[in-house]
Scaffold this motif. Structure first.
Motif, PDB file in Angstrom:
ATOM      1  N   MET A 199     -27.894   9.322 -18.315  1.00 42.01           N
ATOM      2  CA  MET A 199     -28.092   9.957 -19.611  1.00 42.01           C
ATOM      3  C   MET A 199     -26.757  10.269 -20.282  1.00 42.01           C
ATOM      4  O   MET A 199     -26.600  10.098 -21.490  1.00 42.01           O
ATOM      5  N   SER A 200     -25.797  10.732 -19.505  1.00 35.51           N
ATOM      6  CA  SER A 200     -24.472  11.018 -20.057  1.00 35.51           C
ATOM      7  C   SER A 200     -23.828   9.753 -20.610  1.00 35.51           C
ATOM      8  O   SER A 200     -23.212   9.771 -21.687  1.00 35.51           O
ATOM      9  N   THR A 201     -23.992   8.649 -19.897  1.00 34.91           N
ATOM     10  CA  THR A 201     -23.452   7.369 -20.366  1.00 34.91           C
ATOM     11  C   THR A 201     -24.131   6.919 -21.654  1.00 34.91           C
ATOM     12  O   THR A 201     -23.468   6.440 -22.589  1.00 34.91           O
ATOM     13  N   ILE A 202     -25.453   7.075 -21.722  1.00 33.73           N
ATOM     14  CA  ILE A 202     -26.195   6.669 -22.919  1.00 33.73           C
ATOM     15  C   ILE A 202     -25.757   7.478 -24.132  1.00 33.73           C
ATOM     16  O   ILE A 202     -25.552   6.936 -25.229  1.00 33.73           O
ATOM     17  N   ILE A 203     -25.588   8.781 -23.948  1.00 34.17           N
ATOM     18  CA  ILE A 203     -25.178   9.642 -25.064  1.00 34.17           C
ATOM     19  C   ILE A 203     -23.781   9.270 -25.534  1.00 34.17           C
ATOM     20  O   ILE A 203     -23.506   9.204 -26.743  1.00 34.17           O
ATOM     21  N   TYR A 204     -22.891   9.024 -24.583  1.00 30.63           N
ATOM     22  CA  TYR A 204     -21.525   8.646 -24.947  1.00 30.63           C
ATOM     23  C   TYR A 204     -21.503   7.314 -25.690  1.00 30.63           C
ATOM     24  O   TYR A 204     -20.774   7.142 -26.677  1.00 30.63           O
ATOM     25  N   SER A 258     -24.517  16.085 -28.902  1.00 30.16           N
ATOM     26  CA  SER A 258     -24.296  15.293 -27.683  1.00 30.16           C
ATOM     27  C   SER A 258     -23.446  16.049 -26.672  1.00 30.16           C
ATOM     28  O   SER A 258     -23.674  15.935 -25.462  1.00 30.16           O
ATOM     29  N   THR A 259     -22.476  16.824 -27.139  1.00 32.47           N
ATOM     30  CA  THR A 259     -21.650  17.612 -26.221  1.00 32.47           C
ATOM     31  C   THR A 259     -22.491  18.651 -25.483  1.00 32.47           C
ATOM     32  O   THR A 259     -22.342  18.842 -24.268  1.00 32.47           O
ATOM     33  N   LYS A 260     -23.376  19.308 -26.209  1.00 32.85           N
ATOM     34  CA  LYS A 260     -24.244  20.308 -25.570  1.00 32.85           C
ATOM     35  C   LYS A 260     -25.167  19.661 -24.539  1.00 32.85           C
ATOM     36  O   LYS A 260     -25.389  20.211 -23.452  1.00 32.85           O
ATOM     37  N   ILE A 261     -25.683  18.485 -24.860  1.00 30.48           N
ATOM     38  CA  ILE A 261     -26.573  17.805 -23.917  1.00 30.48           C
ATOM     39  C   ILE A 261     -25.809  17.380 -22.674  1.00 30.48           C
ATOM     40  O   ILE A 261     -26.290  17.541 -21.542  1.00 30.48           O
ATOM     41  N   VAL A 263     -23.080  18.708 -21.429  1.00 25.98           N
ATOM     42  CA  VAL A 263     -22.739  19.899 -20.637  1.00 25.98           C
ATOM     43  C   VAL A 263     -23.941  20.360 -19.844  1.00 25.98           C
ATOM     44  O   VAL A 263     -23.831  20.733 -18.656  1.00 25.98           O
ATOM     45  N   LYS A 264     -25.114  20.333 -20.450  1.00 30.47           N
ATOM     46  CA  LYS A 264     -26.324  20.757 -19.750  1.00 30.47           C
ATOM     47  C   LYS A 264     -26.640  19.805 -18.587  1.00 30.47           C
ATOM     48  O   LYS A 264     -27.058  20.242 -17.519  1.00 30.47           O
ATOM     49  N   LEU A 265     -26.449  18.514 -18.802  1.00 30.65           N
ATOM     50  CA  LEU A 265     -26.690  17.553 -17.726  1.00 30.65           C
ATOM     51  C   LEU A 265     -25.693  17.742 -16.588  1.00 30.65           C
ATOM     52  O   LEU A 265     -26.050  17.648 -15.399  1.00 30.65           O
ATOM     53  N   ALA A 266     -24.445  18.033 -16.919  1.00 26.53           N
ATOM     54  CA  ALA A 266     -23.419  18.217 -15.883  1.00 26.53           C
ATOM     55  C   ALA A 266     -23.687  19.459 -15.052  1.00 26.53           C
ATOM     56  O   ALA A 266     -23.425  19.492 -13.839  1.00 26.53           O
ATOM     57  N   ARG A 267     -24.226  20.488 -15.693  1.00 27.97           N
ATOM     58  CA  ARG A 267     -24.511  21.739 -14.972  1.00 27.97           C
ATOM     59  C   ARG A 267     -25.882  21.765 -14.325  1.00 27.97           C
ATOM     60  O   ARG A 267     -26.236  22.719 -13.650  1.00 27.97           O
ATOM     61  N   GLY A 268     -26.646  20.700 -14.533  1.00 35.04           N
ATOM     62  CA  GLY A 268     -27.970  20.628 -13.921  1.00 35.04           C
ATOM     63  C   GLY A 268     -28.993  21.443 -14.644  1.00 35.04           C
ATOM     64  O   GLY A 268     -29.999  21.857 -14.062  1.00 35.04           O
TER      65      GLY A 268
END
Length: 268
Positions: A199-204, A258-261, A263-268
Motif C-alpha cells: 500500500m505504501s508503494t502504491i500511494i508513493y 498520502s503522508t497521513k496514510i 504514517v498510519k500504515l507504518a505504525r500499524g
C-alpha cells in the motif's frame, strides 16, 4: 593511552592524495559543465521572464473557477483519474510479475528472466510510451491511462519484489506446523506482512503518476498538460498561472493525505 592513540593515528592510511585528486576531478567537471551556461541576458529575455512571473502570480480566476469541461477543476479531475487508474492497473499487474521475480518463491532462472522483462519496461521513459500509445489509440485520457499503467509496473514490481523476498519464513513454518491450509497461510502469514509495504508503494507511485500525467498531457495523452502547453505557446500566462495554481493545490492536498496514510500504515 594518549601514546596509543597517537600510534594508531600515525598508522592510519594516508588518503589525502586520493581525496585531493577526487576534489580536483570534481572541480574540472563543474568548470566544464558551467561552460554551457549562457550568461548573456538580453532585455527581451528579462521582459519575457517578467511576463511569465506576472502571469503566474495573477492567474485567470475565471478559468480557475470554471466548472465546465474546459475549466481547471475538470481538467485536474481528469488528470487525477488518469493517475489513479493507471496506478491501480499497474499495481494489479505487478503482483504476479513480482511473485514470479522473487528468488525465494520461484526458481532463479525464472526469476532472472522475469526481472529482465521488468527492467526493460522500466528503461523506457514515460514520454516515449505516451507517443507510442498515441499512435495506437489516438490522443486522449485512455492513452494516458495505458502509459501510466505500463510505467507503474516497472517501479511497483521492483518494490514488491523486495517486500516478497523479505518475508519472514518462520511465520509460514509456524502456520504450517499447526496444520493451516495454503489459503490460511496466505491469509494470515503472507498478506499481513506484504499489505503495508504494498500500500505504501502504491500511494508513493500515485504521487509520481500525478506529476507524470501532467507532463504526458503535453503530448496529447489527456489531462491538464495539453491546455497548459497551449496557454504557454500562446503567451497567455494568466491562463498558465491558473492551471499551475490548481495543480499546486491538488498536489499539496494529495501529499498531505498520502503522508497521513503512509504514517498510519507504518505504525500499524
Amino acid at each position: 593511552m594518549n601514546q596509543k592513540i597517537l600510534v594508531k593515528y600515525e598508522e592510519e592510511p594516508k588518503r589525502w592524495i586520493l581525496q585531493l585528486s577526487i576534489a580536483f576531478l570534481i572541480g574540472i567537471m563543474l568548470a566544464w559543465s558551467s561552460s554551457t551556461v549562457n550568461y548573456k541576458i538580453t532585455a527581451k529575455g528579462v521582459e519575457m521572464a517578467g511576463c511569465i512571473i506576472t502571469g503566474i502570480f495573477h492567474p485567470d480566476t475565471k478559468l480557475l473557477f470554471d466548472l465546465s469541461e474546459n475549466g481547471v477543476a475538470y481538467l485536474l479531475l481528469e488528470t487525477m483519474c488518469i493517475a489513479f487508474l493507471g496506478t491501480i492497473v499497474g499495481a494489479i499487474l505487478s503482483v504476479p510479475l513480482s511473485f514470479l521475480s522473487a528468488a525465494n518463491v520461484v526458481a532463479r532462472p525464472v526469476a532472472l528472466l522475469v526481472r529482465v522483462f521488468i527492467m526493460a519496461i522500466r528503461t523506457v521513459p514515460a514520454l516515449v510510451y505516451g507517443l507510442m500509445f498515441i499512435r495506437v489509440t489516438g490522443p486522449g485520457a485512455f492513452t494516458g491511462l495505458l502509459t501510466m499503467s505500463l510505467c507503474s509496473i516497472g517501479m511497483i514490481s521492483k518494490m514488491y519484489i523486495e517486500s516478497i523476498e523479505d518475508l519472514d519464513i518462520k511465520i509460514l513454518e509456524s502456520l504450517d506446523a499447526i496444520g493451516c491450509t495454503t489459503l490460511q497461510k496466505i491469509r494470515y502469514g503472507i498478506i499481513p506482512q506484504l499489505f503495508p509495504d504494498f500500500m505504501s508503494t502504491i500511494i508513493y507511485r500515485f504521487d509520481m503518476n500525478l506529476r507524470d500525467a501532467t507532463v504526458l498531457g503535453m503530448v496529447g495523452a489527456g489531462g491538464i498538460g495539453a491546455p497548459l502547453i497551449y496557454a504557454m505557446n500562446a503567451y497567455r500566462w494568466n491562463e498558465a498561472g491558473a492551471i499551475l495554481t490548481g495543480l499546486i493545490v491538488l498536489i499539496l492536498v494529495i501529499e498531505v493525505i498520502s503522508t497521513k496514510i503512509r504514517v498510519k500504515l507504518a505504525r500499524g
